[in-house]
Scaffold this active site. Sequence first.
Site, PDB file in Angstrom:
ATOM      1  CG  HIS A   1      -1.857  -0.998   1.170  1.00 15.00           C
ATOM      2  ND1 HIS A   1      -1.631  -1.542   2.000  1.00 15.00           N
ATOM      3  CD2 HIS A   1      -3.214  -1.331   0.567  1.00 15.00           C
ATOM      4  CE1 HIS A   1      -3.431  -2.969   2.207  1.00 15.00           C
ATOM      5  NE2 HIS A   1      -3.402  -2.854   1.065  1.00 15.00           N
TER       6      HIS A   1
ATOM      7  CE  LYS B   1     -13.362  -7.165   3.615  1.00 19.95           C
ATOM      8  NZ  LYS B   1     -12.578  -6.398   2.679  1.00 19.95           N
TER       9      LYS B   1
ATOM     10  NE  ARG C   1      -2.307  -7.089  -4.825  1.00 22.95           N
ATOM     11  CZ  ARG C   1      -2.966  -7.788  -3.750  1.00 22.95           C
ATOM     12  NH1 ARG C   1      -2.590  -8.146  -2.731  1.00 22.95           N
ATOM     13  NH2 ARG C   1      -4.114  -7.906  -3.979  1.00 22.95           N
TER      14      ARG C   1
ATOM     15  CB  SER D   1      -4.254  -7.054   4.191  1.00 26.77           C
ATOM     16  OG  SER D   1      -4.458  -5.433   4.504  1.00 26.77           O
TER      17      SER D   1
HETATM   18  O1  PNS Z   1      -8.416  -3.164  -0.410  1.00 28.30           O
HETATM   19  P1  PNS Z   1      -9.713  -3.330  -0.336  1.00 28.30           P
HETATM   20  O2  PNS Z   1     -11.582  -4.533   0.556  1.00 28.30           O
HETATM   21  O3  PNS Z   1     -10.399  -4.596  -1.562  1.00 28.30           O
HETATM   22  O4  PNS Z   1     -10.921  -2.037  -1.245  1.00 28.30           O
HETATM   23  C1  PNS Z   1     -12.557  -2.211  -1.876  1.00 28.30           C
HETATM   24  C2  PNS Z   1     -13.125  -0.568  -1.993  1.00 28.30           C
HETATM   25  C3  PNS Z   1     -13.189  -0.280  -0.918  1.00 28.30           C
HETATM   26  C4  PNS Z   1     -12.127  -0.081  -2.558  1.00 28.30           C
HETATM   27  C5  PNS Z   1     -13.894  -0.646  -2.627  1.00 28.30           C
HETATM   28  O5  PNS Z   1     -14.806  -1.921  -1.618  1.00 28.30           O
HETATM   29  C6  PNS Z   1     -15.219   0.303  -1.963  1.00 28.30           C
HETATM   30  O6  PNS Z   1     -14.600   1.157  -3.091  1.00 28.30           O
HETATM   31  N1  PNS Z   1     -16.222   0.388  -1.593  1.00 28.30           N
HETATM   32  C7  PNS Z   1     -17.224   1.155  -1.388  1.00 28.30           C
HETATM   33  C8  PNS Z   1     -18.435   0.963  -2.003  1.00 28.30           C
HETATM   34  C9  PNS Z   1     -18.762   1.362  -3.688  1.00 28.30           C
HETATM   35  O7  PNS Z   1     -18.667   2.896  -4.322  1.00 28.30           O
HETATM   36  N2  PNS Z   1     -18.138   0.461  -4.523  1.00 28.30           N
HETATM   37  C10 PNS Z   1     -17.917   0.165  -5.857  1.00 28.30           C
HETATM   38  C11 PNS Z   1     -18.914   0.127  -6.695  1.00 28.30           C
HETATM   39  S1  PNS Z   1     -20.131  -1.191  -6.668  1.00 28.30           S
END
Ligand code: PNS
Length: 179
Positions: free
Chosen positions: A35, A59, A108, A146
């Site tokens: 990150h 979550k 990645r 993570s």
């Molecule tokens: O580190 P992660 O868990 O891969 O991050 C995922 C994240 C936070 C980027 C994604 O789940 C997110 O943006 N969630 C907010 C809801 C949203 O806008 N979803 C995307 C389109 S439906």
Amino acid sequence: MSRRRAPICESKGTGENMPRIAIYPGSFDPVTNGHLDIVERGLKIFDKIIVAILHNPCKKALFSIQERKEMLADCLKQFPNVEIDTFDGLLVDYAAKRQAQGILRGLRALSDFDYEFQMALMNRRMNREIQTVFLMTGLRWIFTSSSIIKEAAQFGGDINGMVPPMVGRKLKEKFRHRP
Ligand code: PNS
């Protein structure tokens, strides 16, 4: 009826004097060296990066939002143009509220691509003004995630060099108090 698309140069918030702001969203449970690598790379193209932790009560996370925020703030304290924040709801709504032009995501291995592609297209459908920018992590971090780090740490595996030392200590503490 044909739908006219605004050319990118007509988009709002891309004026010459506007600072280029990107949201770097994620769970950051916990922050890894991968990150941090993306933030450093992102700073080469954006004036400001807002690292935004998703507050998702559905979550189950190992670290609380406050703990994740503190770890990120500590690891990124040398960058005055990086802000740590939290958000809930839709990412594009948060990005618009923060007047960001970009959403920054790290790629990645190939396995990331499907999910990232879907998310980027959905986000673009919901807000065409905000561009998702993918940056490749350094090769060293290609298998760093993570979840893998948490799993290894839980069973006493060596996670040295994959997370900042302070995060490594926090992980050890967490699992010491767990059955
Ligand atoms: O580190 P992660 O868990 O891969 O991050 C995922 C994240 C936070 C980027 C994604 O789940 C997110 O943006 N969630 C907010 C809801 C949203 O806008 N979803 C995307 C389109 S439906």
